[in-house]
Design a protein around this motif. Sequence first.
Motif, mmCIF file in Angstrom:
data_model
loop_
_atom_site.group_PDB
_atom_site.id
_atom_site.type_symbol
_atom_site.label_atom_id
_atom_site.label_comp_id
_atom_site.label_asym_id
_atom_site.label_seq_id
_atom_site.Cartn_x
_atom_site.Cartn_y
_atom_site.Cartn_z
ATOM 1 N N ALA A 21 -8.044 -13.731 -0.376
ATOM 2 C CA ALA A 21 -8.928 -13.452 -1.517
ATOM 3 C C ALA A 21 -9.872 -12.294 -1.200
ATOM 4 N N ILE A 22 -10.391 -12.260 0.025
ATOM 5 C CA ILE A 22 -11.290 -11.169 0.417
ATOM 6 C C ILE A 22 -10.543 -9.842 0.426
ATOM 7 N N LEU A 23 -9.294 -9.851 0.920
ATOM 8 C CA LEU A 23 -8.498 -8.623 0.926
ATOM 9 C C LEU A 23 -8.230 -8.130 -0.489
ATOM 10 N N MET A 24 -7.927 -9.074 -1.398
ATOM 11 C CA MET A 24 -7.666 -8.696 -2.787
ATOM 12 C C MET A 24 -8.934 -8.194 -3.474
ATOM 13 N N MET A 25 -10.070 -8.776 -3.108
ATOM 14 C CA MET A 25 -11.341 -8.394 -3.730
ATOM 15 C C MET A 25 -11.998 -7.226 -3.017
ATOM 16 N N GLY A 26 -11.380 -6.750 -1.920
ATOM 17 C CA GLY A 26 -11.987 -5.684 -1.132
ATOM 18 C C GLY A 26 -12.405 -4.461 -1.932
ATOM 19 N N PRO A 27 -11.491 -3.861 -2.738
ATOM 20 C CA PRO A 27 -11.900 -2.681 -3.519
ATOM 21 C C PRO A 27 -13.057 -2.948 -4.479
ATOM 22 N N PHE A 28 -13.023 -4.133 -5.131
ATOM 23 C CA PHE A 28 -14.110 -4.459 -6.057
ATOM 24 C C PHE A 28 -15.427 -4.666 -5.308
ATOM 25 N N LEU A 29 -15.368 -5.352 -4.175
ATOM 26 C CA LEU A 29 -16.582 -5.577 -3.388
ATOM 27 C C LEU A 29 -17.141 -4.261 -2.869
#
Length: 279
Positions: A25-33
């Motif tokens: 989930a963190i990898l998928m949300m990386g660009p948004f974060l």
Amino acid sequence: MNRMKKTTIKLLKSIVIYFFLILFAILMMGPFLWLLSVSLMPGKNVFTFPPAIFPTFIDFGNYAQVWNYMDFPKYIMNTIWIAGAGVVLNVVFSCLTAYPLAVFRFKGRDLVFMLLVATMVIPAAAGMVVNYLTVKALGVMGSYLAVILPSAVTVFNVFLMRQSFMTVPMELRDSGKIDGAGEVRIWGQLMLPVVKPAVAVISLLEFQAMWNSFLWPMIVLNDTGKYPIASALSFLNGQFAYNFGWISAGTIISVIPIIVVFLFTQKYYMEGISGAVKG
């Protein structure tokens, strides 16, 4: 003893599974974060390595400045109008098209459906010239209709609704026919309420697609004041390309409505997707 051992093994498996799920989930949300982090840290070099996924300090200066520079309420209202009309037309046309393909028995039904599905392999860019010539011939160039009409119905939505209608027991339709109801009444009062989750899915997907529409509105709208929010953000990229904080802040503002809509419709979204897959 064996019971305690089984419980421990089960607990360890759960910990490992959740660890990898959280990591994914963190990898998928990386660009948004990263985008959110940049928007909250004015003046920081955004291209440092490793990138700052989490902000080291919080400052809403970028949001205040970009809000004052752009007329966000106007562009958001433009987008709401375009997305709202697109959702309504897609729901109506997709359901009307999918219903006979799911419940009627007529010669060539499967062939028609196969031809519709086959068009999904055609790249969207390939249809831009045809869509442009069509809206120009209709005389709606420069209006919101030029933005909405080419996406008034999509094959994927028809496919999803057909699969959902096929999961509805035919006894429900037969009961309506026994009571003397016509096909339109059966469709509207008996069938549609049952497939509400699928309707919510196509509504959410179409809302997201129309909200993020970028290139097509810029092609057919002559007045920049009619731009949706995604197209209007190009003003920031063109004039303030060096100030990535403004661009990221404007992008975050533009995606907030999509996140809110998804949070309120996620239950129906999951039910609709699972129902379509089963169908």
